[in-house]
Design a protein around this motif. Structure first.
Motif, mmCIF file in Angstrom:
data_model
loop_
_atom_site.group_PDB
_atom_site.id
_atom_site.type_symbol
_atom_site.label_atom_id
_atom_site.label_comp_id
_atom_site.label_asym_id
_atom_site.label_seq_id
_atom_site.Cartn_x
_atom_site.Cartn_y
_atom_site.Cartn_z
ATOM 1 N N GLY A 131 0.799 -1.221 0.000
ATOM 2 C CA GLY A 131 0.000 0.000 0.000
ATOM 3 C C GLY A 131 0.830 1.268 0.000
ATOM 4 N N ALA A 132 1.881 1.318 0.805
ATOM 5 C CA ALA A 132 2.691 2.537 0.890
ATOM 6 C C ALA A 132 3.433 2.782 -0.425
ATOM 7 C CB ALA A 132 3.679 2.426 2.042
ATOM 8 N N ALA A 133 4.010 1.717 -0.987
ATOM 9 C CA ALA A 133 4.715 1.861 -2.270
ATOM 10 C C ALA A 133 3.760 2.351 -3.350
ATOM 11 C CB ALA A 133 5.333 0.515 -2.671
ATOM 12 N N VAL A 151 11.348 -3.281 -6.772
ATOM 13 C CA VAL A 151 11.727 -4.632 -6.368
ATOM 14 C C VAL A 151 10.843 -5.037 -5.202
ATOM 15 C CG1 VAL A 151 13.590 -6.014 -5.353
ATOM 16 C CG2 VAL A 151 14.114 -4.339 -7.139
ATOM 17 N N ASN A 152 10.213 -6.192 -5.324
ATOM 18 C CA ASN A 152 9.331 -6.659 -4.239
ATOM 19 C C ASN A 152 9.502 -8.155 -4.040
ATOM 20 O OD1 ASN A 152 7.245 -5.980 -2.309
ATOM 21 N ND2 ASN A 152 5.886 -7.272 -3.531
ATOM 22 N N ARG A 153 9.335 -8.591 -2.799
ATOM 23 C CA ARG A 153 9.452 -10.025 -2.501
ATOM 24 C C ARG A 153 8.526 -10.830 -3.407
ATOM 25 N NH1 ARG A 153 7.685 -11.734 3.441
ATOM 26 N NH2 ARG A 153 5.782 -10.772 2.641
ATOM 27 N N SER A 154 7.255 -10.429 -3.506
ATOM 28 C CA SER A 154 6.323 -11.089 -4.430
ATOM 29 C C SER A 154 6.392 -10.332 -5.748
ATOM 30 C CB SER A 154 4.895 -11.038 -3.900
ATOM 31 O OG SER A 154 4.869 -11.374 -2.535
ATOM 32 N N SER A 155 7.022 -10.944 -6.728
ATOM 33 C CA SER A 155 7.314 -10.188 -7.955
ATOM 34 C C SER A 155 6.037 -9.819 -8.719
ATOM 35 C CB SER A 155 8.261 -10.979 -8.849
ATOM 36 O OG SER A 155 7.695 -12.229 -9.141
ATOM 37 N N ASP A 156 4.974 -10.603 -8.549
ATOM 38 C CA ASP A 156 3.742 -10.264 -9.271
ATOM 39 C C ASP A 156 3.184 -8.911 -8.827
ATOM 40 O OD1 ASP A 156 3.335 -11.555 -6.807
ATOM 41 O OD2 ASP A 156 1.275 -12.099 -7.327
ATOM 42 N N ARG A 157 3.391 -8.566 -7.539
ATOM 43 C CA ARG A 157 2.915 -7.258 -7.073
ATOM 44 C C ARG A 157 3.760 -6.135 -7.653
ATOM 45 N NH1 ARG A 157 1.809 -6.976 -0.712
ATOM 46 N NH2 ARG A 157 0.098 -5.574 -1.213
ATOM 47 N N ALA A 158 5.063 -6.359 -7.802
ATOM 48 C CA ALA A 158 5.917 -5.340 -8.429
ATOM 49 C C ALA A 158 5.496 -5.151 -9.884
ATOM 50 C CB ALA A 158 7.388 -5.757 -8.343
ATOM 51 N N ALA A 195 11.210 -5.162 8.113
ATOM 52 C CA ALA A 195 11.836 -5.143 9.442
ATOM 53 C C ALA A 195 10.850 -5.527 10.538
ATOM 54 C CB ALA A 195 12.434 -3.766 9.716
ATOM 55 N N ARG A 196 9.544 -5.491 10.224
ATOM 56 C CA ARG A 196 8.535 -5.922 11.205
ATOM 57 C C ARG A 196 8.396 -7.438 11.209
ATOM 58 N NH1 ARG A 196 4.845 -1.534 12.268
ATOM 59 N NH2 ARG A 196 5.149 0.125 10.755
ATOM 60 N N SER A 197 8.746 -8.058 10.071
ATOM 61 C CA SER A 197 8.517 -9.504 9.938
ATOM 62 C C SER A 197 9.615 -10.126 9.108
ATOM 63 C CB SER A 197 7.188 -9.739 9.216
ATOM 64 O OG SER A 197 7.247 -9.166 7.924
ATOM 65 N N GLY A 198 10.426 -10.927 9.704
ATOM 66 C CA GLY A 198 11.409 -11.680 8.932
ATOM 67 C C GLY A 198 12.695 -10.950 8.647
ATOM 68 N N LEU A 217 10.224 4.565 4.805
ATOM 69 C CA LEU A 217 8.912 5.127 5.123
ATOM 70 C C LEU A 217 8.505 4.829 6.567
ATOM 71 C CD1 LEU A 217 6.830 4.475 1.878
ATOM 72 C CD2 LEU A 217 8.552 6.219 2.360
ATOM 73 N N SER A 218 9.144 3.838 7.176
ATOM 74 C CA SER A 218 8.850 3.511 8.567
ATOM 75 C C SER A 218 9.604 4.471 9.486
ATOM 76 C CB SER A 218 9.292 2.093 8.894
ATOM 77 O OG SER A 218 8.753 1.198 7.968
ATOM 78 N N TYR A 219 9.318 4.349 10.775
ATOM 79 C CA TYR A 219 10.034 5.165 11.748
ATOM 80 C C TYR A 219 10.138 4.368 13.039
ATOM 81 C CZ TYR A 219 5.100 6.100 12.324
ATOM 82 O OH TYR A 219 3.744 5.938 12.443
HETATM 83 P P1 NDP Z 1 1.778 -3.511 3.196
HETATM 84 O O1 NDP Z 1 1.464 -4.616 4.150
HETATM 85 O O2 NDP Z 1 0.755 -3.044 2.257
HETATM 86 O O3 NDP Z 1 3.065 -3.943 2.315
HETATM 87 C C1 NDP Z 1 4.196 -4.490 2.931
HETATM 88 C C2 NDP Z 1 5.352 -4.549 1.943
HETATM 89 O O4 NDP Z 1 6.511 -5.044 2.616
HETATM 90 C C3 NDP Z 1 5.107 -5.465 0.751
HETATM 91 O O5 NDP Z 1 5.800 -4.963 -0.364
HETATM 92 C C4 NDP Z 1 5.731 -6.783 1.254
HETATM 93 O O6 NDP Z 1 6.123 -7.649 0.222
HETATM 94 C C5 NDP Z 1 6.957 -6.245 1.965
HETATM 95 N N1 NDP Z 1 7.479 -7.185 2.961
HETATM 96 C C6 NDP Z 1 6.881 -7.524 4.123
HETATM 97 N N2 NDP Z 1 7.682 -8.406 4.803
HETATM 98 C C7 NDP Z 1 8.771 -8.608 4.021
HETATM 99 C C8 NDP Z 1 9.948 -9.399 4.184
HETATM 100 N N3 NDP Z 1 10.157 -10.137 5.266
HETATM 101 N N4 NDP Z 1 10.868 -9.342 3.192
HETATM 102 C C9 NDP Z 1 10.676 -8.580 2.091
HETATM 103 N N5 NDP Z 1 9.568 -7.810 1.876
HETATM 104 C C10 NDP Z 1 8.641 -7.831 2.851
HETATM 105 O O7 NDP Z 1 2.335 -2.322 4.123
HETATM 106 P P2 NDP Z 1 2.420 -0.779 3.720
HETATM 107 O O8 NDP Z 1 2.900 -0.701 2.322
HETATM 108 O O9 NDP Z 1 1.161 -0.090 4.063
HETATM 109 O O10 NDP Z 1 3.541 -0.228 4.747
HETATM 110 C C11 NDP Z 1 4.921 -0.453 4.523
HETATM 111 C C12 NDP Z 1 5.724 0.336 5.543
HETATM 112 O O11 NDP Z 1 5.570 1.749 5.295
HETATM 113 C C13 NDP Z 1 5.228 0.108 6.983
HETATM 114 O O12 NDP Z 1 6.350 -0.069 7.837
HETATM 115 C C14 NDP Z 1 4.486 1.374 7.324
HETATM 116 O O13 NDP Z 1 4.569 1.701 8.702
HETATM 117 C C15 NDP Z 1 5.228 2.421 6.498
HETATM 118 N N6 NDP Z 1 4.358 3.569 6.162
HETATM 119 C C16 NDP Z 1 4.709 4.822 6.611
HETATM 120 C C17 NDP Z 1 3.931 5.912 6.329
HETATM 121 C C18 NDP Z 1 4.338 7.265 6.810
HETATM 122 O O14 NDP Z 1 3.522 8.192 6.756
HETATM 123 N N7 NDP Z 1 5.566 7.449 7.253
HETATM 124 C C19 NDP Z 1 2.690 5.791 5.558
HETATM 125 C C20 NDP Z 1 2.429 4.447 5.083
HETATM 126 C C21 NDP Z 1 3.231 3.392 5.420
HETATM 127 P P3 NDP Z 1 5.070 -8.744 -0.351
HETATM 128 O O15 NDP Z 1 4.219 -8.011 -1.354
HETATM 129 O O16 NDP Z 1 5.939 -9.766 -0.980
HETATM 130 O O17 NDP Z 1 4.288 -9.265 0.824
#
Ligand code: NDP
Length: 281
Positions: A131-133, A151-158, A195-198, A217-219
């Motif tokens: 969603g953020a990307a 570049v994304n882990r799930s390439s179909d989403r990229a 960084a939240r998972s894995g 984008l995280s903090y």
């Molecule tokens: P989503 O759940 O929509 O997407 C998560 C993304 O992270 C996907 O691309 C996913 O890949 C990837 N991902 C998750 N785990 C892994 C992993 N272990 N290895 C590689 N890729 C991984 O989350 P959002 O896009 O909404 O949020 C992403 C980050 O941005 C969050 O940390 C959020 O807090 C931050 N954010 C900050 C904002 C701000 O205002 N500063 C606003 C919005 C978001 P895959 O598709 O393969 O699952």
């Protein structure tokens, strides 16, 4: 004076900084605001939103993992929300929701305004396609960046995001395994929640040069691994998502109340909290 009733929906939501930011904006602009954080999962979101409206709610922020679902609950949506396929701001109009997405403009305002970056022609690497990307990619293109690799882990989403952006000569998808061969970037944006998972996948330092700006984008704690990598790789800027958070909130506030608050005070207040990292610039 009438109190306006707003909320942020997400899961988890207890640590959301949005209530604090919007309350501060309210004080600054003289608008009386009641802003709460409401925990909702994809299963409970629609019902929770109805209950919020019944209680007088007129506007809402939407965060992880509800942004794509929020778009489906809107009677209408802005062009940038449609391009993102995700809504982070809901505005009540009569008996329907209008959806918008302020994430992209929030990031661009932070990078260009607060950090003084010129984004034009920047060769850009976007990590993530969630969603953020999806929110930030169109805004970066509109800001004039050069070539962009996604570049994304799930390439179909990229691939799907590249298709949505509709600029095949400028925007390309690649695999994590391709990174060592991609050379140096002017801008590297981490839009993953890895960084939240894995944990963050291994990133080669060859992506970074002396002029490179690296942005997570995280903090807070979640941003530590990527920012540490960026600094170790020699990035010129290592920027976390606090500024974007404040700027996207200011854009939402303007949609709800018709006035855009100044953001420096809210930004400084969040920076003073030791949970947030200092930028590397
Ligand atoms: P989503 O759940 O929509 O997407 C998560 C993304 O992270 C996907 O691309 C996913 O890949 C990837 N991902 C998750 N785990 C892994 C992993 N272990 N290895 C590689 N890729 C991984 O989350 P959002 O896009 O909404 O949020 C992403 C980050 O941005 C969050 O940390 C959020 O807090 C931050 N954010 C900050 C904002 C701000 O205002 N500063 C606003 C919005 C978001 P895959 O598709 O393969 O699952």
């Amino acid at each position: 004076m009438t109190e306006s009733h707003h909320a942020v929906f997400g899961h988890p939501i207890t640590h959301s900084l949005s209530p604090r930011i919007h309350t501060r904006f309210g004080h600054q602009t003289g608008i009386v605001i009641h802003f709460e954080a409401i925990d909702a999962t994809p299963e409970t979101f629609a019902t929770a939103l109805d209950a919020f409206v019944a209680g007088g709610g007129t506007g809402a922020s939407v965060t992880l993992p509800l942004k794509e679902l929020a778009l489906t609950l809107c009677a209408d949506a802005s062009d940038r929300a449609r391009r993102a396929g995700a809504v982070n701001t809901l505005v009540r109009e009569g008996d329907r929701w209008l959806g918008d997405n302020t994430d992209g403009i929030g990031l661009v305002r932070d990078l260009t305004g607060r950090h003084g970056l010129d984004l034009r022609q920047r060769r850009t690497l976007l990590l993530g396609a969630g969603g953020a990307a999806r929110g930030v990619a169109p805004a970066l293109i509109d800001a004039g960046i050069g070539e962009m690799f996604i570049v994304n882990r799930s390439s179909d989403r990229a691939d799907a995001l590249v298709d949505t952006l509709g600029q095949p000569k400028r925007v390309h998808s690649r695999y994590f395994e391709d990174l060592p061969a991609l050379g140096e970037f002017d801008l590297v944006v981490n839009a993953t929640s890895a960084a939240r998972s894995g944990g963050l996948p291994t990133l080669p330092t060859s992506l970074v040069g002396a002029r490179t700006a690296c942005v997570d984008l995280s903090y807070g704690e979640v941003a530590i691994p990527f920012l540490a990598w960026a600094r170790a790789a020699g990035a010129h800027h290592a920027i976390d998502g606090v500024g974007m958070l404040v700027e996207q909130a200011a854009e939402a506030f303007k949609l709800w109340h018709g006035v855009r608050p100044h953001t420096d005070e809210a930004y400084a207040a969040l920076r003073e909290r030791d949970v947030l990292l200092v930028t590397g610039d």
